[in-house]
Design a protein around this motif. Structure first.
Motif: not given
Ligand code: UN1
Length: 496
Positions: A151, A158, A283, A452
Motif C-alpha cells: 500500500f 495513514w 496484511c 487498525f
Molecule cells: C494492508 O494490507 O497492509 O483493510 C492494509 C484493508 C485495507 C488496508 C490494508 N484498507 O484491506
C-alpha cells in the motif's frame, strides 16, 4: 521515466552514489524510474532537517497545520487518476484497487483535517472545586515512518497525516519496491508548500536506510508497517533507546469462518475477494477458510469454480480482478509455500503456479493455489503468512473447533464470520484473537476512521489509522488553581 531523488529540507536533492531501478512487475521491460540508494550521510541530513523544522512546525496552531493537510488533499485529488495509474504500474494491483487505495489515502488526510478543529485533549475533574485540570496532547518530535510495498500511497498517509497534524516532523522511507508513488507524493508536498523539512523522504534499502533510521537516537517515534520479522527487529533496537516509542503493524494469517447456517454465496464471494484481491498481498488477506462440514461440499465446489473464473492479467485493464505479484523473490517464496503445502500432504484443489503466455511472460503472474487440509497444529503453511494467492480450506465440525483453529496461529489481525446467527457471531467476536472483526464481509477493506491493528504477532497493540494519535502525542496533565490559597487533594493538611 522518473529520475528519483531524495526529498530533504523541502528540496529534491541530487545524490551521488549508487542507484536502483524500479520496473513494472506486470511487464519487467518497462523501466519506471531510477532512484538513489541513500547512505548514512543522507539519513543524517534528513533527520537534521526534520529536527530543525520541528520547533516552528509545532508552534503553529493545530488548525493551521490542518489547513496545510487540506491543501494537500486538494492537490492529491487533482492528481488522483495519474497517481492511481502510476500505483498500478508500480505495484501491480488492478487499476480499480489502485483508485481505491488513492481514495483511502486521501480519506485519511480528510479525517485528519476534520479533527484539526476538534478537541485534542480533555477537561478532567478535580477533588478541589477551584482547580481546573486538563489532559493536553503534545507532539513528540521527529518521527520515522517506514512503509511497505503493498500500500505505497495509503499506508504512508495513514502514518504521516496524524503525525503532522499533531505537530511532529517526519523522516519517511518508502519501500524500495515502490519508490515512484512516494516521489509523486513528495512533489505534492512541495507544491502545497508545507514548511521546509517538515516531511523528508529517503529512497533505498531496509538495511542501509530503514535500520539506520530505526537506530537514530533523534528519532523519538518509529512507525512501521511490514513483516513480523523486521518489526520484531525494530522493537528490539527501539527497546535500547530510552525515549523511543515504536508502533509496528505486522501482517496476519487471517481467516474467514463459514458456519453451518451461512449464506454460501456470500461466503464464497467474501472468500474470493479476501484471498485474491491484490493477489493476496494484503496484511488483511484471508489465507484460511475455516468451514463447517455441513456446508463444506457446496462451499468448496463454488469457491473453486469462482476462483477459476477470476481474471488475472494487465493491472491497467479494469476488467481484470488482479494483477501480478510484486517481484521475483516474492513469487518464488509463494511457490515454495505451495510446494511445502504439498509436502505436508494437503489435498490440492487448484495447483497454482506461474501463468504462461504472451501477456504473462514478462511479469510475475501467479494463479491461485487452493487446497484442503484437516486442522493440523504442526502445519507450517497453516501458520505462516504467505502473502500471495495461497489459501487453505479447513473443515471443522462445530463452532468450538472453528474458534480453536482460528486462534491456532501466532498472528491475530482479521477474522470474518459468515453466519445468520447473531449468538454464534458473538462467540466469534468475544473469543477469537484479532484486531479487526467482520460479520458477513470480506477480511479486507477497512475504513480509515476505525482503529487498525492486530493482536499477538500482528501488532504491538498500538493501532494505526485514526487512533495513531495515541502514539504520536504525549498526553500531559496541566492543572490550574483559581483559589487565592493552596488547597491540596487527598485531604492533605498544609497549615504553615
Ligand atoms: C494492508 O494490507 O497492509 O483493510 C492494509 C484493508 C485495507 C488496508 C490494508 N484498507 O484491506
Amino acid at each position: 521515466m522518473i529520475q528519483g531523488k531524495n526529498f530533504i529540507g523541502g528540496e529534491f536533492v541530487n545524490t551521488k552514489g549508487e542507484t536502483f531501478e524500479k520496473r513494472n512487475p506486470a511487464s519487467t521491460d518497462e523501466l519506471l524510474g531510477v532512484f538513489p540508494l541513500s547512505e548514512q550521510r543522507d539519513i543524517e541530513r534528513a533527520v537534521e532537517a526534520a529536527g530543525s523544522a520541528y520547533p516552528q512546525w509545532r508552534a503553529l496552531s493545530r488548525v493551521r497545520r490542518g489547513e496545510y493537510i487540506d491543501h494537500l488533499v486538494q492537490v492529491l485529488k487533482r492528481e488522483k487518476e495519474s497517481l492511481s495509474t502510476l500505483l498500478s504500474r508500480e505495484q501491480g494491483k488492478s487499476i480499480t484497487e489502485a483508485r481505491a487505495e488513492v481514495t483511502e489515502g486521501i480519506h485519511m488526510l480528510q479525517y485528519v483535517f476534520g479533527t484539526s478543529r476538534m478537541p485534542f485533549g480533555d477537561v478532567v475533574s478535580s477533588e478541589i472545586a477551584e482547580k481546573d485540570s486538563f489532559m493536553r496532547r503534545k507532539p513528540k518530535g521527529v518521527i520515522g515512518v517506514i512503509t511497505p510495498w503493498n500500500f505505497p500511497f495509503a499506508i504512508p498517509l495513514w502514518l504521516i497525516g496524524p503525525s503532522l497534524l499533531e505537530g511532529n516532523t517526519v523522516v519517511f522511507k518508502p519501500s524500495r519496491e515502490t519508490p515512484c508513488v512516494a516521489q509523486k507524493l513528495m512533489e505534492a508536498v512541495q507544491e502545497v508548500g508545507i514548511p521546509l523539512g517538515v516531511i523528508n523522504m529517503l529512497h533505498g534499502s531496509g538495511e542501509k536506510v530503514g535500520m539506520p533510521i530505526v537506530r537514530h537516537p533523534k528519532v523519538v517515534v518509529l512507525l512501521f508497517t511490514g513483516s513480523a520479522e523486521v518489526g520484531q527487529q525494530i522493537r528490539k533496537v527501539s527497546a535500547e533507546l530510552p525515549d523511543r516509542m515504536c508502533a509496528c503493524e505486522m501482517g496476519g494469517k487471517n481467516a474467514i469462518i463459514v458456519l453451518d447456517d451461512a449464506d454460501v454465496e456470500l461466503a464464497v464471494n467474501a472468500s474470493v475477494i479476501s484471498a485474491f484481491k491484490t493477489s493476496g498481498q494484503r496484511c488483511t488477506a484471508a489465507s484460511r477458510l475455516i468451514v463447517h462440514t455441513r456446508v463444506l461440499k457446496e462451499f468448496q465446489k463454488r469457491f473453486v469454480e469462482t476462483t477459476k473464473r477470476i481474471r488475472i492479467g494487465d493491472p491497467l485493464d479494469p476488467d481484470n480482478f488482479t494483477g501480478p505479484v510484486i517481484n521475483e523473490t516474492q513469487m518464488n517464496k509463494i511457490l515454495q509455500y505451495n510446494e511445502l503445502a504439498k509436502k505436508e500432504g494437503v489435498e490440492v484443489l487448484l495447483g497454482g503456479g506461474r501463468l504462461k503466455g504472451p501477456q504473462y511472460d514478462k511479469g510475475y503472474f501467479l494463479s491461485p493455489f487452493v487446497y484442503r487440509t484437516k486442522p493440523n497444529p504442526k502445519s507450517v503453511v497453516l501458520k505462516e503468512e504467505v502473502f500471495g494467492p495461497h489459501v487453505a480450506i479447513i473443515p471443522v465440525k462445530d463452532l468450538e473447533e472453528a474458534i480453536a483453529v482460528h486462534n491456532d496461529t501466532d498472528y491475530g489481525l482479521v477474522v470474518s464470520v459468515i453466519t445468520e446467527d447473531y449468538r454464534k457471531a458473538r462467540e466469534i467476536r468475544e473469543r477469537c484473537e484479532y484486531g479487526l472483526g467482520y460479520m458477513n464481509l470480506p477480511t479486507i477493506g477497512a475504513e480509515v476512521h476505525l482503529p487498525f491493528g492486530g493482536a499477538k504477532k500482528s501488532g504491538t497493540g498500538l493501532p494505526s489509522a485514526s487512533t495513531l494519535i495515541d502514539v504520536v502525542t504525549h498526553r500531559t496533565a496541566w492543572t490550574v488553581n483559581h483559589a487565592r490559597e493552596i488547597k491540596m487533594a487527598q485531604g492533605m493538611g498544609v497549615k504553615l
